[in-house]
Write a protein that holds these residues in place. Structure first.
Motif, PDB file in Angstrom:
ATOM      1  N   ASP A 123       0.836  -1.207   0.000  1.00  0.00           N
ATOM      2  CA  ASP A 123       0.000   0.000   0.000  1.00  0.00           C
ATOM      3  C   ASP A 123       0.867   1.253   0.000  1.00  0.00           C
ATOM      4  N   TRP A 124       1.888   1.252   0.852  1.00  0.00           N
ATOM      5  CA  TRP A 124       2.739   2.431   0.967  1.00  0.00           C
ATOM      6  C   TRP A 124       3.591   2.642  -0.272  1.00  0.00           C
ATOM      7  N   LYS A 125       4.049   1.552  -0.875  1.00  0.00           N
ATOM      8  CA  LYS A 125       4.822   1.667  -2.113  1.00  0.00           C
ATOM      9  C   LYS A 125       3.949   2.239  -3.231  1.00  0.00           C
ATOM     10  N   ASN A 126       2.696   1.782  -3.304  1.00  0.00           N
ATOM     11  CA  ASN A 126       1.784   2.297  -4.329  1.00  0.00           C
ATOM     12  C   ASN A 126       1.457   3.767  -4.089  1.00  0.00           C
ATOM     13  N   LEU A 127       1.292   4.145  -2.832  1.00  0.00           N
ATOM     14  CA  LEU A 127       1.054   5.548  -2.507  1.00  0.00           C
ATOM     15  C   LEU A 127       2.252   6.398  -2.920  1.00  0.00           C
ATOM     16  N   ALA A 128       3.455   5.882  -2.681  1.00  0.00           N
ATOM     17  CA  ALA A 128       4.670   6.606  -3.063  1.00  0.00           C
ATOM     18  C   ALA A 128       4.748   6.770  -4.582  1.00  0.00           C
ATOM     19  N   LYS A 129       4.399   5.720  -5.327  1.00  0.00           N
ATOM     20  CA  LYS A 129       4.437   5.788  -6.789  1.00  0.00           C
ATOM     21  C   LYS A 129       3.446   6.819  -7.316  1.00  0.00           C
ATOM     22  N   LEU A 130       2.213   6.772  -6.792  1.00  0.00           N
ATOM     23  CA  LEU A 130       1.193   7.724  -7.227  1.00  0.00           C
ATOM     24  C   LEU A 130       1.606   9.149  -6.880  1.00  0.00           C
ATOM     25  N   SER A 131       2.085   9.343  -5.677  1.00  0.00           N
ATOM     26  CA  SER A 131       2.467  10.673  -5.222  1.00  0.00           C
ATOM     27  C   SER A 131       3.621  11.231  -6.050  1.00  0.00           C
ATOM     28  N   ALA A 132       4.581  10.369  -6.382  1.00  0.00           N
ATOM     29  CA  ALA A 132       5.723  10.809  -7.176  1.00  0.00           C
ATOM     30  C   ALA A 132       5.272  11.270  -8.565  1.00  0.00           C
ATOM     31  N   LYS A 133       4.317  10.557  -9.149  1.00  0.00           N
ATOM     32  CA  LYS A 133       3.809  10.948 -10.475  1.00  0.00           C
ATOM     33  C   LYS A 133       3.084  12.288 -10.398  1.00  0.00           C
ATOM     34  N   LEU A 134       2.249  12.443  -9.375  1.00  0.00           N
ATOM     35  CA  LEU A 134       1.500  13.691  -9.233  1.00  0.00           C
ATOM     36  C   LEU A 134       2.419  14.865  -8.898  1.00  0.00           C
ATOM     37  N   TYR A 135       3.414  14.595  -8.040  1.00  0.00           N
ATOM     38  CA  TYR A 135       4.336  15.660  -7.643  1.00  0.00           C
ATOM     39  C   TYR A 135       5.177  16.126  -8.829  1.00  0.00           C
ATOM     40  N   ALA A 136       5.519  15.190  -9.712  1.00  0.00           N
ATOM     41  CA  ALA A 136       6.327  15.536 -10.880  1.00  0.00           C
ATOM     42  C   ALA A 136       5.589  16.493 -11.809  1.00  0.00           C
ATOM     43  N   GLN A 137       4.264  16.523 -11.717  1.00  0.00           N
ATOM     44  CA  GLN A 137       3.468  17.412 -12.564  1.00  0.00           C
ATOM     45  C   GLN A 137       3.293  18.809 -11.960  1.00  0.00           C
ATOM     46  N   CYS A 138       3.719  18.970 -10.719  1.00  0.00           N
ATOM     47  CA  CYS A 138       3.599  20.274 -10.051  1.00  0.00           C
ATOM     48  C   CYS A 138       4.668  21.232 -10.579  1.00  0.00           C
ATOM     49  N   GLU A 139       4.239  22.363 -11.081  1.00  0.00           N
ATOM     50  CA  GLU A 139       5.177  23.331 -11.638  1.00  0.00           C
ATOM     51  C   GLU A 139       5.465  24.482 -10.692  1.00  0.00           C
ATOM     52  N   THR A 140       4.566  24.734  -9.753  1.00  0.00           N
ATOM     53  CA  THR A 140       4.728  25.857  -8.840  1.00  0.00           C
ATOM     54  C   THR A 140       4.467  25.401  -7.402  1.00  0.00           C
ATOM     55  N   GLU A 141       4.824  26.248  -6.460  1.00  0.00           N
ATOM     56  CA  GLU A 141       4.547  25.970  -5.055  1.00  0.00           C
ATOM     57  C   GLU A 141       3.047  25.836  -4.825  1.00  0.00           C
TER      58      GLU A 141
END
Length: 225
Positions: A123-141
């Motif tokens: 569960d935690w590994k999947n949360l980390a994967k999803l979060s990393a993908k979403l965070y990579a799309q963040c362009e600003t604070e």
């Protein structure tokens, strides 16, 4: 109270956290370190030992999984995101751990995590994967704060109001019970933010804004807007 024992791969932050908990709860304890392992023997009931073990896992071990994929960045918006992720699904996390702890006495936390909590670890590994993908799309604070708000909203669990006092100590408004700040990075400002968000408060009351670091205030304001 009975003699309890937990052990784990040595980590100064976990050790400091446990020593603080034992001291505040008046649990007599002895710490032993050998060959890269740390063991604590302490006097408490089994329910307390289980709660302490759960706290170590859902804070430090979950953080390790998250930061293995989320490139660590020392800024307050990133800390807010980490806090929202640590708190995400934490009630379910604790239930899964509790089911295993009910069947065991001696606690090797690393063995428990690696060999008996497969579902939770996944569960935690999947949360980390999803979060990393979403965070990579963040362009600003602002995008990072929006992601934090999104993650906070994904979980139905919302707790009560938390007070932040002038010493950066946290406690529940209704009960007055203190909330231990977890030394995730041994940086008071960062740890305050992550611990605060991990408890998913319905609101935050700052007793004396002039005594609180600007970074902490910015997080509270940004998530409250």
């Amino acid at each position: 109270m009975n003699r309890q024992r937990i052990e784990f791969n040595s980590d100064r932050r976990v050790e400091n956290y446990l020593e603080s908990i034992f001291t505040q709860c008046n649990y007599p304890f002895v710490k032993e370190k050998e060959n890269g392992r740390t063991a604590f023997s302490f006097y408490a009931d089994k329910e307390a030992k289980n709660a302490i073990t759960e706290a170590v896992l859902v804070n430090f071990y979950k953080m390790k999984e998250l930061t293995a994929l989320l490139r660590e960045k020392n800024d307050r918006a990133f800390d807010a995101l980490l806090g929202s992720l640590i708190g995400f699904g934490q009630d379910d996390d604790r239930e899964k751990i509790e089911k295993i702890l009910e069947k065991t006495d001696a606690i090797n936390i690393d063995g428990l995590y690696n060999f008996r909590l497969d579902e939770l670890r996944e569960d935690w590994k999947n949360l980390a994967k999803l979060s990393a993908k979403l965070y990579a799309q963040c362009e600003t604070e602002a995008d990072v704060y929006a992601l934090s708000i999104f993650m906070l909203g994904m979980d139905d669990t919302v707790n009560a109001v938390i007070i932040l006092d002038s010493a950066q100590k946290l406690f529940w408004e209704k009960s007055g019970t203190g909330i231990e700040t977890v030394p995730f990075f041994e940086d008071k400002e960062r740890d305050t933010i992550i611990t605060l968000l991990s408890h998913r408060p319905s609101d935050v009351v700052v007793k004396d804004p002039s005594s609180i670091p600007e970074g902490v205030l910015n997080v509270i304001k940004s998530l409250g807007e």
